[in-house]
Design a protein around this motif. Structure first.
Motif, mmCIF file in Angstrom:
data_model
loop_
_atom_site.group_PDB
_atom_site.id
_atom_site.type_symbol
_atom_site.label_atom_id
_atom_site.label_comp_id
_atom_site.label_asym_id
_atom_site.label_seq_id
_atom_site.Cartn_x
_atom_site.Cartn_y
_atom_site.Cartn_z
ATOM 1 N N THR A 101 29.924 -8.035 -30.023
ATOM 2 C CA THR A 101 29.318 -6.886 -30.808
ATOM 3 C C THR A 101 28.439 -6.249 -31.222
ATOM 4 O O THR A 101 27.510 -6.710 -30.832
ATOM 5 N N PRO A 102 28.848 -4.754 -30.447
ATOM 6 C CA PRO A 102 27.287 -4.178 -29.937
ATOM 7 C C PRO A 102 26.793 -3.807 -31.150
ATOM 8 O O PRO A 102 27.231 -4.060 -32.109
ATOM 9 N N GLU A 103 25.395 -4.096 -30.828
ATOM 10 C CA GLU A 103 23.932 -3.925 -32.285
ATOM 11 C C GLU A 103 24.051 -2.433 -32.486
ATOM 12 O O GLU A 103 24.618 -1.554 -31.764
ATOM 13 N N PRO A 104 23.869 -1.837 -33.719
ATOM 14 C CA PRO A 104 23.693 -0.556 -34.188
ATOM 15 C C PRO A 104 23.418 0.344 -33.193
ATOM 16 O O PRO A 104 23.606 1.137 -33.491
ATOM 17 N N ASP A 105 21.605 -0.341 -32.506
ATOM 18 C CA ASP A 105 21.379 0.639 -31.911
ATOM 19 C C ASP A 105 21.406 0.584 -30.606
ATOM 20 O O ASP A 105 21.538 0.650 -30.138
ATOM 21 N N TRP A 106 22.916 -0.013 -30.119
ATOM 22 C CA TRP A 106 23.561 -0.741 -28.486
ATOM 23 C C TRP A 106 22.603 0.397 -28.311
ATOM 24 O O TRP A 106 22.489 1.082 -26.403
ATOM 25 N N ALA A 107 23.636 1.946 -28.565
ATOM 26 C CA ALA A 107 24.253 2.933 -27.484
ATOM 27 C C ALA A 107 22.961 3.225 -27.249
ATOM 28 O O ALA A 107 23.075 4.210 -25.905
ATOM 29 N N ASP A 108 22.208 3.763 -28.169
ATOM 30 C CA ASP A 108 20.802 4.218 -28.031
ATOM 31 C C ASP A 108 19.897 4.070 -26.540
ATOM 32 O O ASP A 108 19.194 4.325 -25.791
ATOM 33 N N ARG A 109 19.936 2.275 -27.023
ATOM 34 C CA ARG A 109 18.814 1.554 -25.595
ATOM 35 C C ARG A 109 19.445 2.046 -24.753
ATOM 36 O O ARG A 109 19.030 1.932 -23.345
ATOM 37 N N MET A 110 20.714 1.795 -24.444
ATOM 38 C CA MET A 110 21.442 1.935 -23.883
ATOM 39 C C MET A 110 21.600 2.816 -23.175
ATOM 40 O O MET A 110 21.355 3.033 -21.735
ATOM 41 N N GLN A 129 19.321 4.929 -23.308
ATOM 42 C CA GLN A 129 17.796 5.092 -22.375
ATOM 43 C C GLN A 129 17.406 3.679 -21.243
ATOM 44 O O GLN A 129 16.859 4.675 -20.112
ATOM 45 N N SER A 130 18.325 2.174 -21.051
ATOM 46 C CA SER A 130 18.476 1.824 -20.126
ATOM 47 C C SER A 130 19.150 2.458 -18.918
ATOM 48 O O SER A 130 18.225 2.438 -17.669
ATOM 49 N N VAL A 131 20.102 2.591 -19.270
ATOM 50 C CA VAL A 131 21.091 4.040 -17.890
ATOM 51 C C VAL A 131 19.998 4.867 -17.555
ATOM 52 O O VAL A 131 20.038 5.391 -15.646
ATOM 53 N N LEU A 132 19.327 5.615 -18.221
ATOM 54 C CA LEU A 132 19.028 6.483 -18.115
ATOM 55 C C LEU A 132 17.416 6.614 -17.244
ATOM 56 O O LEU A 132 16.794 6.793 -15.954
ATOM 57 N N ASP A 133 16.450 5.284 -17.521
ATOM 58 C CA ASP A 133 16.062 4.729 -16.647
ATOM 59 C C ASP A 133 16.236 4.399 -15.093
ATOM 60 O O ASP A 133 15.224 4.041 -13.452
ATOM 61 N N SER A 134 16.991 3.516 -15.249
ATOM 62 C CA SER A 134 18.308 3.679 -13.417
ATOM 63 C C SER A 134 18.695 4.767 -13.028
ATOM 64 O O SER A 134 18.144 4.578 -12.001
ATOM 65 N N ALA A 135 18.843 5.560 -13.607
ATOM 66 C CA ALA A 135 19.207 6.817 -13.423
ATOM 67 C C ALA A 135 17.725 7.769 -12.367
ATOM 68 O O ALA A 135 17.992 8.376 -11.135
ATOM 69 N N LEU A 136 16.453 7.686 -13.019
ATOM 70 C CA LEU A 136 15.780 7.962 -12.406
ATOM 71 C C LEU A 136 15.511 7.315 -11.081
ATOM 72 O O LEU A 136 14.702 8.246 -10.215
ATOM 73 N N GLU A 137 15.018 6.466 -11.314
ATOM 74 C CA GLU A 137 14.575 5.162 -10.276
ATOM 75 C C GLU A 137 15.895 6.193 -8.480
ATOM 76 O O GLU A 137 15.760 5.700 -7.625
ATOM 77 N N ARG A 138 17.417 6.351 -9.409
ATOM 78 C CA ARG A 138 17.895 5.674 -8.083
ATOM 79 C C ARG A 138 18.309 7.754 -7.848
ATOM 80 O O ARG A 138 19.039 8.330 -6.408
ATOM 81 N N ALA A 139 18.171 8.950 -8.555
ATOM 82 C CA ALA A 139 18.484 10.294 -8.584
ATOM 83 C C ALA A 139 17.404 10.730 -7.220
ATOM 84 O O ALA A 139 18.847 11.672 -6.872
ATOM 85 N N PRO A 140 16.424 10.598 -6.813
ATOM 86 C CA PRO A 140 16.144 10.890 -5.769
ATOM 87 C C PRO A 140 16.988 10.703 -4.310
ATOM 88 O O PRO A 140 17.162 11.700 -3.285
ATOM 89 N N ARG A 141 17.464 9.678 -4.101
ATOM 90 C CA ARG A 141 18.324 9.111 -3.337
ATOM 91 C C ARG A 141 19.821 10.262 -3.041
ATOM 92 O O ARG A 141 20.783 10.484 -2.286
ATOM 93 N N LEU A 142 20.567 9.805 -4.434
ATOM 94 C CA LEU A 142 21.501 9.775 -4.652
ATOM 95 C C LEU A 142 21.761 11.568 -5.167
ATOM 96 O O LEU A 142 22.950 11.914 -4.695
ATOM 97 N N GLY A 143 21.042 12.533 -5.363
ATOM 98 C CA GLY A 143 21.579 13.338 -6.430
ATOM 99 C C GLY A 143 21.997 13.414 -7.564
ATOM 100 O O GLY A 143 22.153 12.283 -8.267
ATOM 101 N N TRP A 144 21.801 13.800 -8.326
ATOM 102 C CA TRP A 144 22.440 14.160 -9.914
ATOM 103 C C TRP A 144 24.011 14.518 -9.787
ATOM 104 O O TRP A 144 24.560 15.515 -9.902
ATOM 105 N N LEU A 194 27.288 -2.452 -16.945
ATOM 106 C CA LEU A 194 28.458 -1.401 -17.743
ATOM 107 C C LEU A 194 29.947 -1.727 -16.573
ATOM 108 O O LEU A 194 29.624 -1.003 -15.669
ATOM 109 N N SER A 195 31.393 -1.274 -17.570
ATOM 110 C CA SER A 195 32.304 -1.354 -16.583
ATOM 111 C C SER A 195 32.768 0.217 -16.579
ATOM 112 O O SER A 195 32.004 1.097 -17.517
ATOM 113 N N GLU A 196 33.285 0.515 -15.904
ATOM 114 C CA GLU A 196 33.792 2.220 -16.594
ATOM 115 C C GLU A 196 34.321 2.446 -17.345
ATOM 116 O O GLU A 196 33.814 3.692 -18.212
#
Length: 221
Positions: A10-19, A21-36, A50-52
Motif C-alpha cells: 500500500t503506497p504511502e500518500p507521498d510515494w509518487a512524489d518521492r519516487m 525524484q528518486s527516478v529522476l536522480d537515477s536518470a541524471l546519472e544515466r542520461a550522459p550515456r543513454l540520452g534522454w 519499478l515494473s513497466e
C-alpha cells in the motif's frame, strides 16, 4: 491483541512524489550515456525497482514527464536560493533570477544537455513553451510583479524569449556568454518598459467599451 500488520504493497500518500525524484536522480546519472529517451526512463525506473506497469502509472508520458520533473526541480531550487529581492532594483532582480535559474541547471551539465536536446525536438515544442512560461511566471512573481492586465503576458513572453537562448549559451558556450546575453537583453526590457510608460495602452480598450455601451444604451434626447 496485536496491531494489524502493515501492508507493504500500500503506497504511502507521498510515494509518487518521492519516487519521481528518486527516478529522476537515477536518470541524471544515466542520461550522459543513454540520452534522454524511453530507454533512459526504463533503466531509471528499473533501478528503483519499478515494473513497466509501475512506470506507466508514474510516468505515463515517459521522457516528457521526466524532462518536466527536471525542469520543475530546477525552478524550485532557483527560488529557494534567490531569497528576498527587496533591496534590489528591478533589473537586478531579473538578472539575478535568470542567472540563478541557469546556475542550478549546471549541477548535471551533460544530463542537462541531453534534456535540452530532447526539449528542442519539434514534437516537444508545446512542453518546452509551457515549462518556460511557467518559469517566467515564477521568476516575475519572485521579482514582485503583480500585473494582471496585458503587462502580465508581455513580461512573461519577453522573459521566456530570454531564458531559452540564455540556457543554450550557458550549456554550450559558458557562463560569460550567457551573462553577457542576459545583460544585453535586460537593457532591451528596460528600454521597452520606458517606452511603454509613455503610452496609454488602455485607451483603445476604453474607446471600444464606450462604443459598445452607446450601441446597447443609446443616449436619450
Amino acid at each position: 491483541m496485536t496491531d494489524a500488520p502493515h501492508l507493504s504493497n500500500t503506497p504511502e500518500p507521498d510515494w509518487a512524489d518521492r519516487m519521481e525524484q528518486s527516478v529522476l536522480d537515477s536518470a541524471l546519472e544515466r542520461a550522459p550515456r543513454l540520452g534522454w529517451n524511453a530507454r533512459l526512463v526504463r533503466e531509471a525506473c528499473a533501478a528503483n525497482g519499478l515494473s513497466e506497469g509501475d512506470q506507466e502509472l508514474l510516468l505515463p508520458n515517459g521522457p516528457r514527464d521526466l524532462a518536466a520533473l527536471l525542469w520543475r526541480r530546477h525552478d524550485a531550487e532557483a527560488l529557494a536560493e534567490l531569497g528576498d529581492p527587496a533591496d534590489l532594483k528591478i533589473r537586478e532582480r531579473i538578472a539575478r533570477a535568470l542567472e540563478t535559474r541557469l546556475e542550478v541547471a549546471m549541477a548535471h551539465p551533460e544530463a542537462e544537455k541531453r534534456a535540452a536536446g530532447f526539449m528542442a525536438l519539434p514534437t516537444n515544442a508545446d512542453l518546452a513553451l509551457s515549462l518556460t512560461w511557467g518559469t517566467a511566471d515564477r521568476l516575475w512573481r519572485w521579482a514582485g510583479d503583480a500585473a494582471t492586465d496585458w503587462n502580465h503576458y508581455s513580461k512573461r513572453t519577453i522573459l521566456s524569449g530570454i531564458l531559452i537562448p540564455a540556457m543554450t549559451l550557458r550549456l554550450f558556450n559558458g557562463k560569460d556568454a550567457s551573462d553577457a546575453f542576459i545583460a544585453a537583453r535586460i537593457e532591451n526590457v528596460m528600454a521597452f518598459e520606458k517606452w511603454k510608460a509613455g503610452k496609454n495602452f488602455d485607451a483603445p480598450v476604453r474607446k471600444v467599451t464606450e462604443m459598445l455601451s452607446r450601441l446597447r444604451y443609446p443616449l436619450r434626447t
